[in-house]
Design a protein around this motif. Structure first.
Motif, PDB file in Angstrom:
ATOM      1  N   ASP A  96       0.846  -1.193   0.000  1.00 27.23           N
ATOM      2  CA  ASP A  96       0.000   0.000   0.000  1.00 27.23           C
ATOM      3  C   ASP A  96       0.887   1.252   0.000  1.00 27.23           C
ATOM      4  O   ASP A  96       2.126   1.151   0.017  1.00 27.23           O
ATOM      5  CB  ASP A  96      -0.980  -0.003   1.186  1.00 27.23           C
ATOM      6  N   LYS A  97       0.260   2.418  -0.027  1.00 25.94           N
ATOM      7  CA  LYS A  97       1.009   3.679  -0.172  1.00 25.94           C
ATOM      8  C   LYS A  97       2.043   3.866   0.948  1.00 25.94           C
ATOM      9  O   LYS A  97       3.199   4.222   0.703  1.00 25.94           O
ATOM     10  CB  LYS A  97       0.017   4.851  -0.175  1.00 25.94           C
ATOM     11  N   ASN A  98       1.626   3.587   2.185  1.00 24.02           N
ATOM     12  CA  ASN A  98       2.514   3.766   3.333  1.00 24.02           C
ATOM     13  C   ASN A  98       3.697   2.789   3.278  1.00 24.02           C
ATOM     14  O   ASN A  98       4.849   3.154   3.527  1.00 24.02           O
ATOM     15  CB  ASN A  98       1.712   3.566   4.623  1.00 24.02           C
ATOM     16  N   GLU A  99       3.412   1.527   2.944  1.00 24.04           N
ATOM     17  CA  GLU A  99       4.462   0.511   2.852  1.00 24.04           C
ATOM     18  C   GLU A  99       5.436   0.839   1.720  1.00 24.04           C
ATOM     19  O   GLU A  99       6.650   0.651   1.848  1.00 24.04           O
ATOM     20  CB  GLU A  99       3.830  -0.874   2.624  1.00 24.04           C
ATOM     21  N   LEU A 100       4.883   1.338   0.625  1.00 23.74           N
ATOM     22  CA  LEU A 100       5.710   1.714  -0.523  1.00 23.74           C
ATOM     23  C   LEU A 100       6.669   2.847  -0.162  1.00 23.74           C
ATOM     24  O   LEU A 100       7.850   2.833  -0.548  1.00 23.74           O
ATOM     25  CB  LEU A 100       4.798   2.136  -1.678  1.00 23.74           C
ATOM     26  N   GLN A 101       6.182   3.801   0.605  1.00 22.97           N
ATOM     27  CA  GLN A 101       7.039   4.911   1.054  1.00 22.97           C
ATOM     28  C   GLN A 101       8.201   4.398   1.915  1.00 22.97           C
ATOM     29  O   GLN A 101       9.351   4.820   1.759  1.00 22.97           O
ATOM     30  CB  GLN A 101       6.213   5.928   1.851  1.00 22.97           C
ATOM     31  N   LYS A 102       7.871   3.487   2.829  1.00 23.33           N
ATOM     32  CA  LYS A 102       8.912   2.938   3.713  1.00 23.33           C
ATOM     33  C   LYS A 102       9.942   2.139   2.914  1.00 23.33           C
ATOM     34  O   LYS A 102      11.151   2.228   3.169  1.00 23.33           O
ATOM     35  CB  LYS A 102       8.277   2.053   4.784  1.00 23.33           C
ATOM     36  N   ALA A 103       9.458   1.349   1.953  1.00 28.57           N
ATOM     37  CA  ALA A 103      10.374   0.554   1.127  1.00 28.57           C
ATOM     38  C   ALA A 103      11.283   1.472   0.299  1.00 28.57           C
ATOM     39  O   ALA A 103      12.489   1.212   0.161  1.00 28.57           O
ATOM     40  CB  ALA A 103       9.584  -0.382   0.221  1.00 28.57           C
ATOM     41  N   THR A 104      10.706   2.548  -0.223  1.00 29.82           N
ATOM     42  CA  THR A 104      11.497   3.505  -1.015  1.00 29.82           C
ATOM     43  C   THR A 104      12.540   4.193  -0.151  1.00 29.82           C
ATOM     44  O   THR A 104      13.678   4.424  -0.596  1.00 29.82           O
ATOM     45  CB  THR A 104      10.555   4.550  -1.657  1.00 29.82           C
ATOM     46  N   LEU A 105      12.172   4.494   1.097  1.00 30.39           N
ATOM     47  CA  LEU A 105      13.133   5.088   2.037  1.00 30.39           C
ATOM     48  C   LEU A 105      14.327   4.142   2.241  1.00 30.39           C
ATOM     49  O   LEU A 105      15.483   4.570   2.273  1.00 30.39           O
ATOM     50  CB  LEU A 105      12.441   5.369   3.373  1.00 30.39           C
ATOM     51  N   LEU A 106      14.050   2.835   2.344  1.00 32.01           N
ATOM     52  CA  LEU A 106      15.121   1.850   2.531  1.00 32.01           C
ATOM     53  C   LEU A 106      16.011   1.733   1.291  1.00 32.01           C
ATOM     54  O   LEU A 106      17.198   1.437   1.400  1.00 32.01           O
ATOM     55  CB  LEU A 106      14.527   0.485   2.889  1.00 32.01           C
ATOM     56  N   VAL A 107      15.424   1.979   0.119  1.00 32.78           N
ATOM     57  CA  VAL A 107      16.237   2.014  -1.103  1.00 32.78           C
ATOM     58  C   VAL A 107      17.195   3.206  -1.039  1.00 32.78           C
ATOM     59  O   VAL A 107      18.395   3.081  -1.331  1.00 32.78           O
ATOM     60  CB  VAL A 107      15.339   2.106  -2.362  1.00 32.78           C
TER      61      VAL A 107
END
Length: 350
Positions: free
Chosen positions: A311-322
């Motif tokens: 979802d949008k929130n999970e995607l943001q967190k994953a992108t932060l880890l990238v």
């Protein structure tokens, strides 16, 4: 889909083992193998199995090498129409019971990959783990498998055991890689409820520095890590299928199956299973359960996590880890480059 067959018989109970296995039920072998055939007929209908649609077959345990190839014949005959061409057929085996005759018999049935439960080549460590074989038996069994024609041979090693040193583990690796293997599984000793080691938690002694050193050593021998515990110049298609979240039939007492959002658990009592192999408990999964499992499995392996399930929130967190160089993003998929951080990363994202 995948197929897993559980063999619950063992010639000794290892100190760390929490799997559904028994040393005192050998007299039930023939009845048990018949019960597997009964359950197989039921699962073929439940899973709507079509010809050539089973992608991989794995026989685990317990100790599959405690059961003679003759007792597997009916199962393999029934399965034959449903097995894909060039399918990977794996059987686990213990060095002391995987005799030349047993290996030849299973090869004749179609088994083409063997996974040997070696755990260590160190005499004291094998005794500590209550293994029934010695180092020379392990080497002999693996060389026999090569002579017979098995192309894919794997062995398991256990680390994070009390008394482990770099010298001991390096010697295990040197002996392992002197043998004709193309896959190695390295498992940290974990203390499970209901095992002899439950009252001895000090037996497990994992140190991150030693684990990191061990993984680097394995890679130096030319084996690629494709999951937190699995390395090889060959990747097991059955292992990959689990991590890709494919459906799988689980045959046998204590096995597990999954179809869509349902998980199936045949009874763990061998006697009750023989009496009624169709007594299977069903667990209903939610879409959220499925996503959580896909995230955890994907980050522990080379499968990764598709951005489409987040979802949008999970995607943001994953992108932060990238951005923090903790994940790699390629082909709309997030990949983890440090499996030892897999659980922490999964918890952060979800």
């Amino acid at each position: 889909m995948l197929l897993y067959i559980h063999i619950p018989f063992c010639d000794s109970k290892c100190s760390y083992c929490a799997f559904n296995s028994y040393v005192d039920k050998f007299h039930l072998k023939e009845l048990y193998m018949e019960a597997l055939c009964t359950q197989l007929l039921f699962e073929i209908k439940r899973f709507d199995v079509t010809p050539k649609s089973i992608e991989s077959l794995f026989i685990g345990g317990g100790t599959p090498s405690t059961v003679s190839p003759k007792l597997y014949e009916k199962l393999f005959y029934m399965l034959d129409p449903y097995l894909a061409e060039n399918i990977e057929v794996t059987s686990e085996a213990n060095p002391n019971s995987a005799t030349l005759e047993w290996l030849e018999g299973m090869f004749a049935l179609g088994v083409n990959r063997i996974s040997f439960g070696v755990q260590s080549f160190n005499k004291e460590k094998l005794r500590l783990l209550n293994r029934a074989h010695n180092a020379s038996q392990a080497e002999e069994a693996i060389l026999n498998a090569q002579k017979i024609g098995y192309k894919n041979i794997s062995l398991d090693l256990i680390y994070a055991t009390l008394g482990d040193t770099k010298e001991l583990l390096e010697n295990d690796l040197l002996r392992a890689f002197s043998l004709p293997i193309n896959h190695l599984s390295a498992y940290a000793l974990t203390i499970e409820e209901g095992t002899p080691f439950e009252s001895k938690p000090y037996m497990s002694k994992e140190r991150l520095s030693l684990t990191s050193w061990l993984f680097k050593k394995i890679k130096k021998f030319g084996f690629t890590q494709y999951e937190i515990s699995n390395f090889g110049s060959y990747r097991s298609s059955h292992n990959m299928g689990y991590w890709e979240y494919k459906d799988y039939i689980g045959l046998g007492s204590g096995a597990v199956g999954k179809l869509g959002l349902e998980r199936y658990y045949p009874t763990t009592s061998v006697e009750a299973y023989i009496e009624n192999p169709l007594d299977v408990r069903v667990e209903k999964l939610t879409q959220e359960d499925k996503k959580m499992e896909q995230i955890f499995l994907g980050l522990r392996s080379c499968v990764g996590v598709s951005k489409n399930i987040l979802d949008k929130n999970e995607l943001q967190k994953a992108t932060l880890l990238v951005d923090e160089k903790k994940l790699i993003f390629q082909n709309d998929t997030f990949y983890n480059n440090d499996y030892l951080l897999a659980d922490e990363i999964a918890l952060f994202i979800s």
